[in-house]
Design a protein around this motif. Structure first.
Motif, PDB file in Angstrom:
ATOM      1  N   LEU A   1      -7.946  -0.137   7.399  1.00  0.00           N
ATOM      2  CA  LEU A   1      -7.652   0.807   6.322  1.00  0.00           C
ATOM      3  C   LEU A   1      -8.864   0.927   5.408  1.00  0.00           C
ATOM      4  O   LEU A   1      -9.154   0.024   4.609  1.00  0.00           O
TER       5      LEU A   1
ATOM      6  N   ASP B   1      -3.386   1.972  -8.784  1.00  0.00           N
ATOM      7  CA  ASP B   1      -3.779   2.818  -7.657  1.00  0.00           C
ATOM      8  C   ASP B   1      -3.103   2.308  -6.389  1.00  0.00           C
ATOM      9  O   ASP B   1      -3.493   1.279  -5.834  1.00  0.00           O
ATOM     10  N   TRP B   2      -2.077   3.039  -5.948  1.00  0.00           N
ATOM     11  CA  TRP B   2      -1.345   2.661  -4.738  1.00  0.00           C
ATOM     12  C   TRP B   2      -2.107   3.048  -3.479  1.00  0.00           C
ATOM     13  O   TRP B   2      -1.879   2.474  -2.421  1.00  0.00           O
ATOM     14  N   GLU B   3      -3.000   4.030  -3.573  1.00  0.00           N
ATOM     15  CA  GLU B   3      -3.684   4.531  -2.383  1.00  0.00           C
ATOM     16  C   GLU B   3      -4.981   3.801  -2.071  1.00  0.00           C
ATOM     17  O   GLU B   3      -5.405   3.757  -0.925  1.00  0.00           O
ATOM     18  N   LYS B   4      -5.629   3.259  -3.105  1.00  0.00           N
ATOM     19  CA  LYS B   4      -6.885   2.527  -2.909  1.00  0.00           C
ATOM     20  C   LYS B   4      -6.775   1.177  -3.607  1.00  0.00           C
ATOM     21  O   LYS B   4      -7.360   0.959  -4.666  1.00  0.00           O
TER      22      LYS B   4
ATOM     23  N   TRP C   1       0.838  -1.193   0.000  1.00  0.00           N
ATOM     24  CA  TRP C   1       0.000   0.000   0.000  1.00  0.00           C
ATOM     25  C   TRP C   1       0.879   1.250   0.000  1.00  0.00           C
ATOM     26  O   TRP C   1       1.855   1.331   0.746  1.00  0.00           O
ATOM     27  N   LEU C   2       0.604   2.196  -0.828  1.00  0.00           N
ATOM     28  CA  LEU C   2       1.297   3.472  -1.002  1.00  0.00           C
ATOM     29  C   LEU C   2       2.655   3.353  -1.713  1.00  0.00           C
ATOM     30  O   LEU C   2       3.369   4.328  -1.839  1.00  0.00           O
ATOM     31  N   ASN C   3       3.026   2.132  -2.164  1.00  0.00           N
ATOM     32  CA  ASN C   3       4.275   1.919  -2.893  1.00  0.00           C
ATOM     33  C   ASN C   3       5.462   2.014  -1.931  1.00  0.00           C
ATOM     34  O   ASN C   3       5.300   2.316  -0.754  1.00  0.00           O
TER      35      ASN C   3
ATOM     36  N   ASP D   1      -9.460   2.543   2.762  1.00  0.00           N
ATOM     37  CA  ASP D   1      -9.237   2.606   1.321  1.00  0.00           C
ATOM     38  C   ASP D   1      -8.701   1.315   0.720  1.00  0.00           C
ATOM     39  O   ASP D   1      -8.421   1.255  -0.479  1.00  0.00           O
ATOM     40  N   VAL D   2      -8.528   0.278   1.523  1.00  0.00           N
ATOM     41  CA  VAL D   2      -7.996  -0.998   1.036  1.00  0.00           C
ATOM     42  C   VAL D   2      -9.139  -2.007   0.931  1.00  0.00           C
ATOM     43  O   VAL D   2      -9.902  -2.205   1.880  1.00  0.00           O
TER      44      VAL D   2
END
Length: 186
Positions: free
Chosen positions: A108, A40-43, A14-16, A110-111
């Motif tokens: 989380l 999409d790294w954030e979601k 998540w988030l790279n 957004d995951v």
């Protein structure tokens, strides 16, 4: 197996992985390494992430070794069946570090919650799962359950946090030595 004989696919979470993260440093250091880039790294969306991993494995020109961290390790564990459908026998091993636990994923918003479910079958390739005793995103017991579910060898990293640059594992030379040892077994 030597790193030069494989396509080493880096699978961030998540988030790279940022510029100081060991995955980014290894990607720069290992000539055959490349990052799997998610849309999409954030979601993170479950099906998109596992499909991207399987697609990149199929696209690889040499045998593949996956190097995954956190949510990327969980996505890799879930992608195992899809990888075998699309590119049977191509993955020679997976090096899974600090997999995010179901309890952390659930927190989380957004995951995609599908990541929190344990994979239904063991991986068709050897895997080494490195887990910390004080990882804020993965209680050790949850990492043990994941390693059992996917048939991975569990390595106890002691009190190492989430094994990122923030926990003092920027270049992570010990991890690189462990990875080299893992490659020799493949």
């Amino acid at each position: 197996m030597r790193s030069s004989e494989a396509d080493i696919l880096i699978v961030p979470g998540w988030l790279n992985s940022g510029p100081d993260h060991w995955q980014t440093r290894w990607e720069a250091k290992l000539p055959t390494a490349r990052r799997i880039v998610q849309d999409d790294w954030e979601k993170p969306e479950f099906n998109a992430w596992i499909s991207r991993i399987a697609d990149e494995v199929a696209r690889a020109e040499r045998p593949v070794v996956l190097v995954a961290h956190s949510l990327g390790a969980v996505a890799t564990a879930h992608a195992g069946a899809l990888i075998e459908d699309r590119a049977p026998g191509k993955v020679k091993g997976a090096f899974l570090v600090a997999p995010a636990a179901a309890s952390a994923i659930a927190g989380l918003a957004d995951v995609d919650p599908a990541f929190a479910v344990l994979p239904e079958r063991p991986l068709a390739f050897p895997a080494l799962l490195i887990a910390s005793r004080d990882d804020p995103y993965a209680p050790f017991e949850e990492s043990q359950r994941l390693s059992e579910a996917i048939g991975a060898t569990l390595v106890d990293a002691g009190a190492s946090g989430h094994i990122t640059d923030e926990s003092g594992h920027g270049p992570w030379p010990e991890g690189l030595m462990r990875f080299a040892g893992f490659l020799k077994t493949l």
